[in-house]
Design a protein around this motif. Structure first.
Motif, PDB file in Angstrom:
ATOM      1  N   LEU A 149       0.828  -1.204   0.000  1.00 37.45           N
ATOM      2  CA  LEU A 149       0.000   0.000   0.000  1.00 37.45           C
ATOM      3  C   LEU A 149       0.866   1.258   0.000  1.00 37.45           C
ATOM      4  O   LEU A 149       0.558   2.235  -0.689  1.00 37.45           O
ATOM      5  N   GLU A 152       2.120   1.842  -3.446  1.00 32.67           N
ATOM      6  CA  GLU A 152       1.070   2.248  -4.378  1.00 32.67           C
ATOM      7  C   GLU A 152       0.554   3.653  -4.095  1.00 32.67           C
ATOM      8  O   GLU A 152       0.301   4.434  -5.009  1.00 32.67           O
ATOM      9  N   ARG A 153       0.416   3.979  -2.795  1.00 35.70           N
ATOM     10  CA  ARG A 153      -0.135   5.282  -2.395  1.00 35.70           C
ATOM     11  C   ARG A 153       0.707   5.860  -1.261  1.00 35.70           C
ATOM     12  O   ARG A 153       0.304   5.848  -0.099  1.00 35.70           O
ATOM     13  N   TRP A 158       0.197   5.092   6.250  1.00 36.24           N
ATOM     14  CA  TRP A 158      -0.383   3.798   6.590  1.00 36.24           C
ATOM     15  C   TRP A 158      -0.014   3.363   8.000  1.00 36.24           C
ATOM     16  O   TRP A 158      -0.778   2.637   8.656  1.00 36.24           O
TER      17      TRP A 158
END
Length: 240
Positions: A149, A152-153, A158
């Motif tokens: 994650l 990707e972003r 996170w």
């Protein structure tokens, strides 16, 4: 903001700051009588918001005590949760949907399936966790998913979202289970929504998450929730 993460039967009240008209009721003051001013403001505002949310359900103002594990003691037939962080406070309440008392640890499957039996909300600043904290709250099996994650972003913090989600899981868990749940006893997995809005200094994102409860003999083994990033905050909510 928070209401978008919760079902319509949940009443929500939230503010940025501490209203001047927020006051404590008899029985609440003793809990924070010796606390620093910042803690007193947080406690007073969240209780004020809880009463505001209860009013949306047609209930009169009541004192909301504090249990032995620092959990809020809601009126009979009510489940709820409160949260605060720098510049933001919120409370969410709902009528208990089971067949027994709110948060009953011995409630059967039929009771728990009848409606809202637990709520957990949490808010955190959308900022990195202090160094070393992620290692103490994340499980090894969560690492690969979080790394994917983050690749990707990368705009989303996170690590902070893990902390926030597990806080909301615990708040929903404790009134039902009546026992402690450690960070390592819940494994969370996040699914972001397709859209992410990023402008200079502003990020908006949302999604869902699932949590597996890994404690032996747990009365609840699965939870689902929603998360959002808005106005510089990370918000998470779990409804049981």
């Amino acid at each position: 903001m928070l209401s978008s993460l919760l079902p319509p039967e949940v009443a929500v009240a939230e503010v940025f700051g501490d209203p001047e008209d927020a006051v404590l009721l008899p029985g609440e003051e003793a809990v924070i009588a010796r606390a620093v001013e910042k803690r007193q403001r947080e406690y007073t505002t969240t209780r004020h918001l809880a009463r505001t949310a209860l009013a949306q359900l047609g209930l009169p103002p009541v004192a909301i005590g504090t249990g032995g594990n620092r959990e809020p003691l809601w009126p009979a037939g009510i489940v709820g949760s409160m949260t605060h962080c720098r510049g933001y406070r919120a409370a969410a309440v709902a009528r208990f949907g089971g067949g027994g008392g709110a948060g009953r640890a011995d409630a059967g499957v039929e009771d728990r399936a009848a409606g809202v039996v637990g709520l957990g909300i949490d808010a955190e600043p959308h900022a990195p966790l202090p160094e070393g904290v992620l290692d103490t709250i994340a499980r090894p099996d969560e690492g690969p998913g979080l790394a994917a994650l983050a690749a990707e972003r990368p705009q989303v913090r996170w690590d902070r979202l893990v902390f926030c989600a597990k806080e909301s899981v615990y708040k929903a868990w404790f009134p039902v289970a009546q026992r402690w749940l450690g960070f390592g006893e819940a494994s969370v997995e996040f699914v972001p929504d397709e859209e992410i809005v990023a402008t200079p200094g502003i990020l908006a994102a949302s999604g869902t998450f699932s949590a597996r409860i890994l404690q032996s003999g747990a009365p609840i083994t699965q939870m689902t929730g929603r998360w959002a990033i808005e106005s510089g905050l990370v918000l998470t909510a779990v409804t049981l």
